[in-house]
Design a protein around this motif. Structure first.
Motif, PDB file in Angstrom:
ATOM      1  N   ALA A  54     -65.603 -25.778  -7.807  1.00  0.00           N
ATOM      2  CA  ALA A  54     -65.096 -24.427  -7.512  1.00  0.00           C
ATOM      3  C   ALA A  54     -65.633 -23.950  -6.169  1.00  0.00           C
ATOM      4  N   ARG A  55     -66.862 -24.304  -5.861  1.00  0.00           N
ATOM      5  CA  ARG A  55     -67.445 -23.947  -4.571  1.00  0.00           C
ATOM      6  C   ARG A  55     -66.640 -24.580  -3.438  1.00  0.00           C
ATOM      7  N   ASP A  56     -66.368 -25.874  -3.557  1.00  0.00           N
ATOM      8  CA  ASP A  56     -65.638 -26.571  -2.505  1.00  0.00           C
ATOM      9  C   ASP A  56     -64.227 -26.013  -2.327  1.00  0.00           C
ATOM     10  N   ALA A  57     -63.556 -25.704  -3.423  1.00  0.00           N
ATOM     11  CA  ALA A  57     -62.200 -25.144  -3.346  1.00  0.00           C
ATOM     12  C   ALA A  57     -62.225 -23.762  -2.697  1.00  0.00           C
ATOM     13  N   ALA A  58     -63.211 -22.947  -3.051  1.00  0.00           N
ATOM     14  CA  ALA A  58     -63.311 -21.600  -2.484  1.00  0.00           C
ATOM     15  C   ALA A  58     -63.552 -21.654  -0.980  1.00  0.00           C
ATOM     16  N   TRP A  59     -64.465 -22.525  -0.540  1.00  0.00           N
ATOM     17  CA  TRP A  59     -64.751 -22.627   0.891  1.00  0.00           C
ATOM     18  C   TRP A  59     -63.554 -23.188   1.662  1.00  0.00           C
ATOM     19  N   ALA A 112     -60.361 -22.790   0.903  1.00  0.00           N
ATOM     20  CA  ALA A 112     -59.379 -21.701   1.003  1.00  0.00           C
ATOM     21  C   ALA A 112     -59.850 -20.639   1.994  1.00  0.00           C
ATOM     22  N   PHE A 113     -61.127 -20.309   1.938  1.00  0.00           N
ATOM     23  CA  PHE A 113     -61.693 -19.327   2.858  1.00  0.00           C
ATOM     24  C   PHE A 113     -61.554 -19.801   4.307  1.00  0.00           C
ATOM     25  N   GLY A 114     -61.942 -21.038   4.568  1.00  0.00           N
ATOM     26  CA  GLY A 114     -61.896 -21.570   5.931  1.00  0.00           C
ATOM     27  C   GLY A 114     -60.501 -21.646   6.517  1.00  0.00           C
ATOM     28  N   ALA A 115     -59.498 -21.784   5.658  1.00  0.00           N
ATOM     29  CA  ALA A 115     -58.107 -21.872   6.113  1.00  0.00           C
ATOM     30  C   ALA A 115     -57.410 -20.516   6.147  1.00  0.00           C
ATOM     31  N   ASP A 116     -58.062 -19.479   5.662  1.00  0.00           N
ATOM     32  CA  ASP A 116     -57.446 -18.156   5.607  1.00  0.00           C
ATOM     33  C   ASP A 116     -57.209 -17.631   7.033  1.00  0.00           C
ATOM     34  N   PRO A 117     -55.962 -17.289   7.377  1.00  0.00           N
ATOM     35  CA  PRO A 117     -55.670 -16.808   8.740  1.00  0.00           C
ATOM     36  C   PRO A 117     -56.474 -15.567   9.126  1.00  0.00           C
ATOM     37  N   GLU A 118     -56.755 -14.709   8.161  1.00  0.00           N
ATOM     38  CA  GLU A 118     -57.558 -13.518   8.465  1.00  0.00           C
ATOM     39  C   GLU A 118     -58.973 -13.924   8.865  1.00  0.00           C
ATOM     40  N   TRP A 119     -59.553 -14.917   8.157  1.00  0.00           N
ATOM     41  CA  TRP A 119     -60.895 -15.388   8.519  1.00  0.00           C
ATOM     42  C   TRP A 119     -60.888 -16.029   9.907  1.00  0.00           C
ATOM     43  N   VAL A 120     -59.892 -16.834  10.199  1.00  0.00           N
ATOM     44  CA  VAL A 120     -59.812 -17.485  11.505  1.00  0.00           C
ATOM     45  C   VAL A 120     -59.781 -16.429  12.614  1.00  0.00           C
ATOM     46  N   LYS A 121     -59.024 -15.365  12.396  1.00  0.00           N
ATOM     47  CA  LYS A 121     -58.931 -14.273  13.381  1.00  0.00           C
ATOM     48  C   LYS A 121     -60.280 -13.561  13.523  1.00  0.00           C
ATOM     49  N   GLY A 170     -62.582 -15.999  -4.625  1.00  0.00           N
ATOM     50  CA  GLY A 170     -63.265 -16.298  -5.876  1.00  0.00           C
ATOM     51  C   GLY A 170     -64.753 -16.569  -5.781  1.00  0.00           C
ATOM     52  N   MET A 171     -65.368 -16.186  -4.692  1.00  0.00           N
ATOM     53  CA  MET A 171     -66.813 -16.362  -4.552  1.00  0.00           C
ATOM     54  C   MET A 171     -67.510 -15.124  -5.123  1.00  0.00           C
ATOM     55  N   VAL A 198     -78.770 -28.501   2.657  1.00  0.00           N
ATOM     56  CA  VAL A 198     -77.733 -29.172   3.428  1.00  0.00           C
ATOM     57  C   VAL A 198     -77.547 -28.352   4.691  1.00  0.00           C
ATOM     58  N   ALA A 199     -77.968 -28.880   5.818  1.00  0.00           N
ATOM     59  CA  ALA A 199     -77.852 -28.157   7.075  1.00  0.00           C
ATOM     60  C   ALA A 199     -76.613 -28.604   7.821  1.00  0.00           C
ATOM     61  N   GLY A 200     -76.124 -27.732   8.682  1.00  0.00           N
ATOM     62  CA  GLY A 200     -75.037 -28.101   9.564  1.00  0.00           C
ATOM     63  C   GLY A 200     -73.653 -27.769   9.055  1.00  0.00           C
ATOM     64  N   GLN A 201     -73.528 -27.207   7.869  1.00  0.00           N
ATOM     65  CA  GLN A 201     -72.200 -26.803   7.423  1.00  0.00           C
ATOM     66  C   GLN A 201     -71.830 -25.525   8.144  1.00  0.00           C
ATOM     67  N   ALA A 202     -70.603 -25.422   8.570  1.00  0.00           N
ATOM     68  CA  ALA A 202     -70.224 -24.319   9.423  1.00  0.00           C
ATOM     69  C   ALA A 202     -69.823 -23.034   8.714  1.00  0.00           C
ATOM     70  N   PRO A 203     -68.968 -23.031   7.741  1.00  0.00           N
ATOM     71  CA  PRO A 203     -68.422 -21.768   7.275  1.00  0.00           C
ATOM     72  C   PRO A 203     -69.481 -20.884   6.662  1.00  0.00           C
ATOM     73  N   PRO A 204     -69.427 -19.587   6.826  1.00  0.00           N
ATOM     74  CA  PRO A 204     -68.574 -18.886   7.745  1.00  0.00           C
ATOM     75  C   PRO A 204     -69.311 -18.588   9.037  1.00  0.00           C
ATOM     76  N   GLY A 205     -68.704 -18.842  10.136  1.00  0.00           N
ATOM     77  CA  GLY A 205     -69.166 -18.377  11.420  1.00  0.00           C
ATOM     78  C   GLY A 205     -70.223 -19.204  12.102  1.00  0.00           C
ATOM     79  N   GLY A 206     -70.584 -20.305  11.543  1.00  0.00           N
ATOM     80  CA  GLY A 206     -71.553 -21.150  12.206  1.00  0.00           C
ATOM     81  C   GLY A 206     -70.880 -22.073  13.193  1.00  0.00           C
TER      82      GLY A 206
END
Length: 157
Positions: free
Chosen positions: A116-121, A123-132, A89-90, A20-28
């Protein structure tokens, strides 16, 4: 020797999954439109030769785009991303630097199942620390991922 065998096995498993290409997280780059749903992977997948107790594995390959920095990408994982992965949880199985592709980073994550993969991503993508971190340590990459379930005869589940 064990590391070499495992790394070789992980790379050989690419053909067993669904890319599956084109998914962004993390940092794409941001995905164009909604990300496709994670295919069924993990335990009880209706496929021959799949272990009933398999986790869902995701093999991710990042190719750094021209003008961006692989060293910055490594630093971001080393100093920030891995901690956030664990927080959400990854399970980090491993990271590899391809010998013949110095512009790439490959890593393998494991989850209980696709949900579980979808829920983890999420939560990760919405984490303010990750956004920063993503903003402060921006790296332009092409992200390719492969979802896999373990075979019923392999040692890793």
């Amino acid at each position: 020797m064990t590391r070499l065998v495992f790394a070789s096995a992980a790379v050989m498993l690419i053909g067993a999954g669904q890319a599956v290409a084109g998914q962004a997280p993390p940092g794409g780059q941001p995905a164009r439109g909604p990300a496709p749903p994670t295919p069924a992977c993990g335990p009880n997948v209706a496929m021959k030769n799949v272990a009933k107790d398999s986790r869902c594995f995701e093999l991710r390959t990042y190719t750094v785009r021209e003008g961006s920095s692989l060293d910055l990408l490594h630093a971001r994982f080393r100093d920030h991303t891995n901690t956030l992965f664990k927080k959400h949880g990854m399970t980090i199985v491993g990271f590899w630097q391809p010998v013949t592709r110095p512009d790439q980073l490959i890593y393998l994550l494991a989850y209980k199942d696709g949900a579980a993969r979808d829920a983890a991503w999420a939560a990760f993508g919405a984490d303010p620390e990750w956004v920063k971190v993503r903003t402060e340590m921006a790296v332009q990459v092409q992200v390719d991922n492969v979802f896999m379930s373990a075979t019923d005869y392999g040692p890793m589940k």
